[in-house]
Design an enzyme around this catalytic site. Structure first.
Site, mmCIF file in Angstrom:
data_model
loop_
_atom_site.group_PDB
_atom_site.id
_atom_site.type_symbol
_atom_site.label_atom_id
_atom_site.label_comp_id
_atom_site.label_asym_id
_atom_site.label_seq_id
_atom_site.Cartn_x
_atom_site.Cartn_y
_atom_site.Cartn_z
ATOM 1 N N LYS A 52 32.116 38.604 25.555
ATOM 2 C CA LYS A 52 34.076 38.993 26.006
ATOM 3 C C LYS A 52 33.846 40.526 26.246
ATOM 4 C CE LYS A 52 35.317 34.713 27.100
ATOM 5 N NZ LYS A 52 35.566 34.085 28.144
ATOM 6 N N ASP B 12 31.087 37.957 29.813
ATOM 7 C CA ASP B 12 32.127 37.779 30.504
ATOM 8 C C ASP B 12 33.335 38.186 30.768
ATOM 9 O OD1 ASP B 12 33.985 35.553 32.041
ATOM 10 O OD2 ASP B 12 33.791 34.408 30.548
ATOM 11 N N GLU C 34 29.412 37.496 34.789
ATOM 12 C CA GLU C 34 30.421 36.153 34.358
ATOM 13 C C GLU C 34 31.677 36.852 35.479
ATOM 14 O OE1 GLU C 34 30.661 33.100 31.922
ATOM 15 O OE2 GLU C 34 32.679 32.402 32.228
ATOM 16 N N ASP D 55 33.790 31.987 37.656
ATOM 17 C CA ASP D 55 34.639 31.140 36.697
ATOM 18 C C ASP D 55 35.392 30.906 37.599
ATOM 19 O OD1 ASP D 55 35.621 29.843 34.475
ATOM 20 O OD2 ASP D 55 34.433 31.287 33.177
ATOM 21 N N LYS E 290 33.054 23.880 34.527
ATOM 22 C CA LYS E 290 34.191 23.213 33.288
ATOM 23 C C LYS E 290 34.811 21.591 33.497
ATOM 24 C CE LYS E 290 34.650 28.201 31.516
ATOM 25 N NZ LYS E 290 35.900 29.112 31.258
HETATM 26 MG MG MG Z 1 34.049 32.471 31.975
#
Ligand code: MG
Length: 343
Positions: A157, A183, A210, A235, A257
């Site tokens: 991240k 991400d 991402e 995303d 997701k």
């Molecule tokens: Mg993500």
């Protein structure tokens, strides 16, 4: 009583460690636990609500109260079931995901098959998940790296602060040669910053990036995609199957997701669509319990990448199901999703 019956309640899951991404840091997540009963069987579902999602739990609870689940004669006709759910509300997709996974669990249990078997998606080879490392101090990053152990792939991240981004990647690279994905959770504000970051990251063995910029930056995504040496994965920009169609030019791939699209049925539809459109596919999750992650994992065989480590940070997981052994996904077996109440 032969019809379907449902009960649900609000809850909260505590994290082992603070989880920080570009937009927020938190130590727990709000959830809804849900059970659907049919004859003597029960199906388990769960909705989770990370703060960066538009959906909120109170509205999702209200949506569930408005459902008349007994009007569904069987837990099998998923097209009709989702038609009904969408008629009651066009949104509230985490709650729909909880209902959908509980019904898939039931459908499997009633037919004596695992969900992946029921959907004819039994994987032919072992499946592996990446290990996610949040934003934090050097000490935190190294501790996470240690926890990642023998996972085959890391997802890091990053955020708005360039110095942090470069420092974190350099630190991780000094200790690990594993392939990386990063991400940004929309953290980079403009396309010039994004392309500089992408070019720098591509020299560090990073394979994909991402959601670098905000959802609204559609023109910038088009610009960035045509120049990027690595895959740009959408995303937050990609919630529903329709988003995949509308935004297919903006990304090389999509992160699908259950909580975003409304469950197994919609995620299945999304991944087939993405593949038809030539997009790379990732199956992701929120930080949530084993219940929702195990449900998602039944679709694993259809995806290029799996990012299903979200339950590792749950302090007191109320369910058992899928496990990760050095990144390898070990399904629980048993009919339905295989999810059980812990303890
Ligand atoms: Mg993500």
């Amino acid at each position: 009583m032969n019809g379907l019956r449902m009960r649900f309640e609000a809850g909260e899951l505590s994290f082992r460690e603070v989880f920080e991404v570009s937009s927020n840091a938190r130590r727990s997540t709000k959830i809804i636990d849900l059970e659907i009963y049919y004859h003597d069987q029960v199906g388990y579902g769960q909705a989770s609500f990370p703060p960066y999602m538009v959906e909120n739990r109170e509205k999702n609870l209200e949506f569930l109260s408005n459902l008349d689940i007994s009007r569904l004669a069987y837990p099998f006709r998923f097209a009709e079931i989702h038609q009904y759910l969408d008629k009651v509300s066009p949104v509230h997709r985490p709650a729909k995901a909880a209902v959908d996974m509980a019904l898939h669990d039931l459908a499997g249990k009633l037919t004596g098959q695992t969900v992946s078997n029921y959907l004819m998606l039994e994987p032919k080879a072992p499946l592996f998940s990446s290990f996610t490392i949040g934003i934090g101090s050097d000490e935190f990053l190294l501790r996470q790296l240690d926890k990642a152990g023998e996972f085959p792939f890391l997802k890091i991240k990053l955020g708005a602060v360039s110095d942090y981004n470069r420092h974190a990647i350099d630190l991780i690279r000094r200790h690990s040669n594993l392939p990386l994905g990063v991400d940004f959770n929309q953290g980079l504000q403009d396309r010039e910053t994004a392309i500089r970051m992408v070019e720098w990251l591509s020299g560090k063995g990073v394979e994909y990036i991402e959601q670098p910029m905000p959802v609204a930056s559609e023109d910038d995504y088009l610009w960035l995609k045509s120049r990027s040496p690595m895959d740009i994965i959408g995303d937050e920009s990609i919630q529903t199957p329709q988003d995949i169609i509308n935004k297919k030019e903006l990304f090389h791939g999509v992160n699908i997701k259950l909580m975003k699209c409304g469950g197994i049925y919609r995620a299945h539809e999304s991944v087939r669509l993405a593949r038809q459109l030539g997009l790379k596919t990732m199956l992701g999750c929120m930080v949530e319990s084993t219940c929702a992650i195990t449900a998602a994992a039944h679709l694993g065989a259809l995806f290029d990448r799996l990012d299903l480590d979200g339950s590792l940070n749950i302090a007191d997981d109320p369910y058992t199901g899928m496990r990760l052994e050095h990144g390898r996904i070990i399904m629980p077996g048993g009919a339905g999703t295989g999810v059980r109440k812990a303890g």
